[in-house]
Design a protein around this motif. Structure first.
Motif, PDB file in Angstrom:
ATOM      1  N   SER A 547       0.830  -1.207   0.000  1.00 33.11           N
ATOM      2  CA  SER A 547       0.000   0.000   0.000  1.00 33.11           C
ATOM      3  C   SER A 547       0.867   1.260   0.000  1.00 33.11           C
ATOM      4  O   SER A 547       0.501   2.270  -0.603  1.00 33.11           O
ATOM      5  CB  SER A 547      -0.931  -0.007   1.214  1.00 33.11           C
ATOM      6  OG  SER A 547      -0.191   0.060   2.428  1.00 33.11           O
ATOM      7  N   LEU A 548       2.027   1.223   0.652  1.00 34.66           N
ATOM      8  CA  LEU A 548       2.926   2.377   0.664  1.00 34.66           C
ATOM      9  C   LEU A 548       3.512   2.624  -0.722  1.00 34.66           C
ATOM     10  O   LEU A 548       3.663   3.773  -1.151  1.00 34.66           O
ATOM     11  CB  LEU A 548       4.049   2.154   1.683  1.00 34.66           C
ATOM     12  CG  LEU A 548       3.609   2.072   3.153  1.00 34.66           C
ATOM     13  CD1 LEU A 548       4.794   1.701   4.039  1.00 34.66           C
ATOM     14  CD2 LEU A 548       3.015   3.399   3.605  1.00 34.66           C
ATOM     15  N   PHE A 549       3.863   1.555  -1.427  1.00 33.94           N
ATOM     16  CA  PHE A 549       4.343   1.715  -2.801  1.00 33.94           C
ATOM     17  C   PHE A 549       3.228   2.241  -3.702  1.00 33.94           C
ATOM     18  O   PHE A 549       3.469   3.057  -4.591  1.00 33.94           O
ATOM     19  CB  PHE A 549       4.873   0.378  -3.330  1.00 33.94           C
ATOM     20  CG  PHE A 549       6.257   0.035  -2.862  1.00 33.94           C
ATOM     21  CD1 PHE A 549       7.360   0.455  -3.575  1.00 33.94           C
ATOM     22  CD2 PHE A 549       6.463  -0.705  -1.713  1.00 33.94           C
ATOM     23  CE1 PHE A 549       8.641   0.139  -3.150  1.00 33.94           C
ATOM     24  CE2 PHE A 549       7.732  -1.025  -1.279  1.00 33.94           C
ATOM     25  CZ  PHE A 549       8.830  -0.593  -2.004  1.00 33.94           C
ATOM     26  N   GLN A 550       1.991   1.766  -3.474  1.00 34.47           N
ATOM     27  CA  GLN A 550       0.863   2.186  -4.296  1.00 34.47           C
ATOM     28  C   GLN A 550       0.593   3.682  -4.133  1.00 34.47           C
ATOM     29  O   GLN A 550       0.289   4.379  -5.104  1.00 34.47           O
ATOM     30  CB  GLN A 550      -0.384   1.377  -3.914  1.00 34.47           C
ATOM     31  CG  GLN A 550      -1.503   1.429  -4.929  1.00 34.47           C
ATOM     32  CD  GLN A 550      -1.182   0.663  -6.202  1.00 34.47           C
ATOM     33  OE1 GLN A 550      -0.462  -0.332  -6.166  1.00 34.47           O
ATOM     34  NE2 GLN A 550      -1.699   1.139  -7.321  1.00 34.47           N
ATOM     35  N   ILE A 616      17.086   1.380  -3.384  1.00 32.76           N
ATOM     36  CA  ILE A 616      16.429   2.227  -2.386  1.00 32.76           C
ATOM     37  C   ILE A 616      15.120   2.730  -2.996  1.00 32.76           C
ATOM     38  O   ILE A 616      15.156   3.469  -3.989  1.00 32.76           O
ATOM     39  CB  ILE A 616      17.308   3.422  -1.977  1.00 32.76           C
ATOM     40  CG1 ILE A 616      18.585   2.947  -1.286  1.00 32.76           C
ATOM     41  CG2 ILE A 616      16.541   4.371  -1.056  1.00 32.76           C
ATOM     42  CD1 ILE A 616      19.509   4.073  -0.868  1.00 32.76           C
ATOM     43  N   PRO A 617      13.950   2.333  -2.471  1.00 30.48           N
ATOM     44  CA  PRO A 617      12.682   2.861  -2.966  1.00 30.48           C
ATOM     45  C   PRO A 617      12.517   4.318  -2.509  1.00 30.48           C
ATOM     46  O   PRO A 617      12.766   4.637  -1.343  1.00 30.48           O
ATOM     47  CB  PRO A 617      11.624   1.953  -2.315  1.00 30.48           C
ATOM     48  CG  PRO A 617      12.379   0.785  -1.777  1.00 30.48           C
ATOM     49  CD  PRO A 617      13.754   1.294  -1.456  1.00 30.48           C
ATOM     50  N   ILE A 618      12.107   5.205  -3.428  1.00 30.81           N
ATOM     51  CA  ILE A 618      12.006   6.629  -3.097  1.00 30.81           C
ATOM     52  C   ILE A 618      10.724   7.219  -3.653  1.00 30.81           C
ATOM     53  O   ILE A 618      10.020   6.605  -4.456  1.00 30.81           O
ATOM     54  CB  ILE A 618      13.221   7.415  -3.641  1.00 30.81           C
ATOM     55  CG1 ILE A 618      13.328   7.229  -5.168  1.00 30.81           C
ATOM     56  CG2 ILE A 618      14.506   6.977  -3.004  1.00 30.81           C
ATOM     57  CD1 ILE A 618      13.433   8.494  -5.927  1.00 30.81           C
ATOM     58  N   ALA A 632       8.060   0.743   5.185  1.00 29.22           N
ATOM     59  CA  ALA A 632       8.595   0.041   4.021  1.00 29.22           C
ATOM     60  C   ALA A 632      10.108  -0.082   4.168  1.00 29.22           C
ATOM     61  O   ALA A 632      10.739   0.718   4.862  1.00 29.22           O
ATOM     62  CB  ALA A 632       8.258   0.803   2.735  1.00 29.22           C
ATOM     63  N   PRO A 633      10.729  -1.072   3.529  1.00 24.60           N
ATOM     64  CA  PRO A 633      12.196  -1.198   3.616  1.00 24.60           C
ATOM     65  C   PRO A 633      12.874  -0.018   2.929  1.00 24.60           C
ATOM     66  O   PRO A 633      12.425   0.438   1.875  1.00 24.60           O
ATOM     67  CB  PRO A 633      12.493  -2.515   2.891  1.00 24.60           C
ATOM     68  CG  PRO A 633      11.308  -2.735   2.001  1.00 24.60           C
ATOM     69  CD  PRO A 633      10.138  -2.152   2.717  1.00 24.60           C
ATOM     70  N   PHE A 634      13.958   0.488   3.520  1.00 17.82           N
ATOM     71  CA  PHE A 634      14.699   1.577   2.895  1.00 17.82           C
ATOM     72  C   PHE A 634      15.819   1.055   1.998  1.00 17.82           C
ATOM     73  O   PHE A 634      16.369   1.808   1.196  1.00 17.82           O
ATOM     74  CB  PHE A 634      15.281   2.527   3.944  1.00 17.82           C
ATOM     75  CG  PHE A 634      16.407   1.953   4.764  1.00 17.82           C
ATOM     76  CD1 PHE A 634      17.715   2.021   4.330  1.00 17.82           C
ATOM     77  CD2 PHE A 634      16.163   1.336   5.982  1.00 17.82           C
ATOM     78  CE1 PHE A 634      18.763   1.486   5.080  1.00 17.82           C
ATOM     79  CE2 PHE A 634      17.185   0.799   6.742  1.00 17.82           C
ATOM     80  CZ  PHE A 634      18.500   0.879   6.277  1.00 17.82           C
TER      81      PHE A 634
END
Length: 774
Positions: A547-550, A616-618, A632-634
């Motif tokens: 959901s955080l990525f969405q 790294i997801p940003i 979420a994983p950094f």
């Protein structure tokens, strides 16, 4: 057109006219012109969204090829299509190339990389590249269209000029001397090179951080300790984030010297030939004298070590033993006796590699060091008899009895923790080094005392008696124990009824049966723990993370900056949606080691993680590049995901230091991003019963030792999950009556917490491990 490999005396077509990099501008006529330079940086081949390959490189002209040293001499070169593939396969860093049929574009990174304001663009249908490999570049001649040769000097005694560190200029290639103020053990990059990171200073007081690369580990500067002196020839200074850094350039060479006054001035080098004269000797001696007034002697022996200190130890390895997959025990000495009572680790004699007779003779002078995590592989390769320097060793007081006992009941333990902070690591010293020669003298003059204190004598001479005693106590319950005690109490086992009636805090040996444990789904026993605020939390599930990525899918995309290059990929699931992938340009790296991903779903990031090692997801918020919510994983490295603490993290500007990092371990990345790294830990509750009473004991601080496996491995490795399941099924067989359960040994600690007004008593398992045969 294509790439043509030339021999040392070949020439390019005489119809072409050379144009120097300094003379290029957006109005330059490129027809029938060529640009010549040495490849000083080469990136990896990248596939663009339109299906075409692209490769970026940097070329530089030699200083003698232009009139003014202040002129820009390096330029970015981009090749496309088949030409990019040929560039990748046939051209190496250090090769001299001639480019023709090029066009010029404006460089968007000129303000950051300080290279030419233009960039050279090479398309396969019109451009040609002539290459003189580095193997020929050192010969007496090199190619040129004029038909004449550029000769190198054959002077056997060259005159070198050395530049003070405060006079270095960005883009300058210079010769320098310096004193090492910090260094890390060399490590292998994600490519083929090894890298040594160090900081040097000189009498000007300026410090210069350097990244030294070489494809051979032994060819890197041989630095043994802080205070060593280095001489670098042809080191290039670059400006990153307004800070000057040094890195290797074409023809780089290094010498290293002991920085102590009075030691022989003997260069350490892997080069077969080098020039070192009286002027160099004078510079080294002068630096030694200056350093002696600035930097104190950092040498610490076991006789002078103090508890709670971190220090570097020069010693000889006498024996070693593997405690677990994540810990190795080293038995070392330096010829002096530590005045503190030392922690002794109980190890099966059969597990020790080394001379047992020598160990017993020198028992009073030996200390035991526990080596953890990333240093374990190095420790496993060590051989008894080697001379070592162990960096950033931690001397730690550890209680051996109850907390109510006096401080003289504490024992001093030595630990080499994981990570590379503060230069932490192990180095094998050559026997001809001055440090080893001094150590040998200390070892030869060492005379063990005839008498030993009771504890040392017990461990040195009565090991078998202790083992027999423990086995005798256990025999009424079982002949072959399933758990092993690693503590060193000599007290007899106690009953659980006495444990429950005792006043905490105390420690006990007990024999009991494991009636049940929680959680029964063992993968749920892995938690996230913050060492700063002491909070323990569950690992976020895929639905929460997804959901955080969405939520971040439709946030705006920022254009490329100098420290990263952006490429847009079409989403395979949503038509019209693009995924932004930012490749970080790391100082001195020939490839992209870190990838920032924006606008991707969790499933897409998981697929990308199979292609890129560190992600790294940003997202972008108010035109700033930020991390997602810390639920979420950094950092994503394959199946290994790293999380940060929401309460203790103070997230920094993402782009501020990323381009200066080389090794993307979770610890390094968290420090750069301002994230308080959460640790993976085991947390379980055991119901123990010995017939006199039952109690619930927590297993967590020593859980890794208990299972001899790491929690993060259990999360990502199915084989480790199965091994843990089999272990618990052996200790607590399902469906068995109490009388059929095996007897187990445990060390139990009792304690209370200040948070409980009712002063409830808790029980924790420590210094216990599952027997190796399981």
């Amino acid at each position: 057109m294509s790439v043509h490999i030339l021999t040392g005396d070949a020439q390019i077509p005489s119809t072409l006219q050379r144009i120097y990099i300094k003379d290029l501008n957006h109005d330059s006529q490129c027809t029938d012109k060529y640009v010549k330079g040495t490849v000083i940086m080469k990136h990896n081949l990248i596939a663009l969204t339109r299906g075409e390959d692209m490769l970026k490189a940097v070329i530089e002209e030699h200083a003698h090829q232009h009139a003014k040293l202040s002129e820009t001499t390096s330029i970015n070169v981009f090749s496309f299509g088949k030409l990019a593939k040929d560039f990748s396969d046939k051209i190496n860093q250090g090769d001299t190339i001639v480019t023709t049929g090029f066009r010029l574009g404006m460089s968007p990174t000129v303000n950051k990389d300080k290279r030419h304001l233009c960039q050279i663009e090479l398309e396969e249908r019109r451009a040609t590249i002539y290459v003189c490999p580095a193997a020929f570049s050192g010969q007496s001649s090199s190619v040129d269209s004029s038909g004449t040769s550029e000769h190198s000097s054959n002077n056997p005694k060259p005159k070198y000029t050395y530049v003070p560190l405060n006079e270095l200029k960005p883009g300058e290639v210079a010769n320098v001397y310096g004193i090492v103020t910090f260094f890390k053990q060399p490590f292998q990059t994600k490519g083929t090179d090894y890298c040594l990171v160090l900081t040097i200073t000189d009498e000007s007081g300026v410090k210069l951080g350097c990244s030294i690369f070489n494809e051979k580990l032994e060819a890197l500067p041989q630095i043994y300790k802080i205070g060593d002196i280095v001489r670098f020839h042809r080191i290039k200074s670059l400006l990153f984030n307004s800070k000057l850094s040094g890195m290797t350039s074409l023809g780089f060479s290094a010498l290293t010297f002991d920085g102590r006054v009075g030691t022989p001035v003997c260069p350490r080098t892997s080069s077969k030939t080098y020039h070192f004269g009286e002027e160099d000797r004078r510079i080294v001696e002068k630096l030694r004298q200056w350093a002696a007034t600035i930097y104190p002697n950092l040498e610490i022996s076991l006789a002078t070590v103090q508890p709670k200190s971190f220090f570097d130890l020069t010693c000889q390895l006498l024996a070693k033993a593997e405690i677990s997959r994540a810990c190795v025990l080293l038995k070392v000495w330096d010829g002096t006796k530590c005045p503190h009572r030392l922690l002794k680790i109980l190890v099966e004699p059969s597990a020790i590699e080394g001379n047992m007779a020598a160990i017993q003779d020198l028992q009073d002078l030996i200390v035991e060091i526990l080596v953890y995590d990333n240093h374990v592989e190095v420790a496993k390769k060590l051989k008894p008899g080697m001379y070592l320097r162990i960096y950033n060793l931690h001397a730690k007081l550890q209680a051996s009895g109850t907390k109510e006992q006096t401080s003289n009941e504490c024992h001093l333990g030595f630990h080499l923790h994981g990570g590379t902070s503060y230069g932490r690591g192990i180095k094998v010293l050559p026997e001809d080094s001055s440090d080893v020669q001094e150590l040998k003298k200390a070892l030869e003059s060492a005379n063990p005392e005839d008498t030993m204190d009771d504890l040392t004598l017990l461990n040195a001479c009565c090991t078998s008696a202790i083992e027999n005693s423990l086995n005798a106590e256990l025999s009424p319950y079982q002949e072959d124990p399933l758990t092993v005690l690693t503590c060193h109490h000599t007290v007899k086992s106690d009953l659980l009824s006495n444990v429950k009636n005792s006043t905490p805090p105390q420690k006990f040996h007990i024999k009991a049966k494991l009636k049940s444990y929680q959680p029964d789904k063992l993968y749920q026993s892995v938690k996230l723990y913050c060492p700063k605020c002491k909070r323990v939390q569950e690992i976020p599930d895929d639905e929460t993370i997804g959901s955080l990525f969405q939520e971040a899918l439709n946030l705006p995309v920022l254009s490329s900056d100098s420290w990263y290059e952006t490429f847009l990929w079409e989403s395979s699931t949503d038509v019209g949606r693009k995924v932004a992938v930012h490749f970080v340009n790391v100082l001195g790296s020939e490839e992209h080691l870190l990838t920032l991903v924006q606008g991707a779903t969790l499933e897409e990031v998981c697929r990308l993680s199979t292609k890129f090692e560190s992600i790294i997801p940003i997202k972008f918020s108010e035109d700033q590049m930020t991390l997602l919510d810390l639920s979420a994983p950094f950092l994503i490295q394959g199946k290994k995901w790293s999380y940060g603490c929401k309460h203790c993290s103070c997230v920094k500007n993402i782009g501020l230091y990323l381009e200066q990092e080389m090794v993307w371990e979770p610890e390094n990345t968290a420090e750069v991003l301002g994230v308080e790294l959460l640790q993976y830990v085991f947390l379980m509750k055991f119901e123990l019963d010995d017939g006199t009473a039952s109690l619930d004991a927590i297993l967590w601080e020593d859980a890794e030792k208990f299972f001899q496996m790491l929690p993060v491995e259990v999360m990502v490795n199915r084989a480790m999950q199965e091994k843990m399941q089999m272990t618990m099924a052996t200790l607590c067989p399902p469906g068995k009556h109490f009388d059929e359960l095996p007897w187990l040994e445990f060390c139990i600690g009792t304690y209370t917490t200040d948070e409980n007004e009712d002063r409830s008593v808790y029980y924790q398992i420590f210094d216990t491990m599952v027997a190796e045969k399981l």
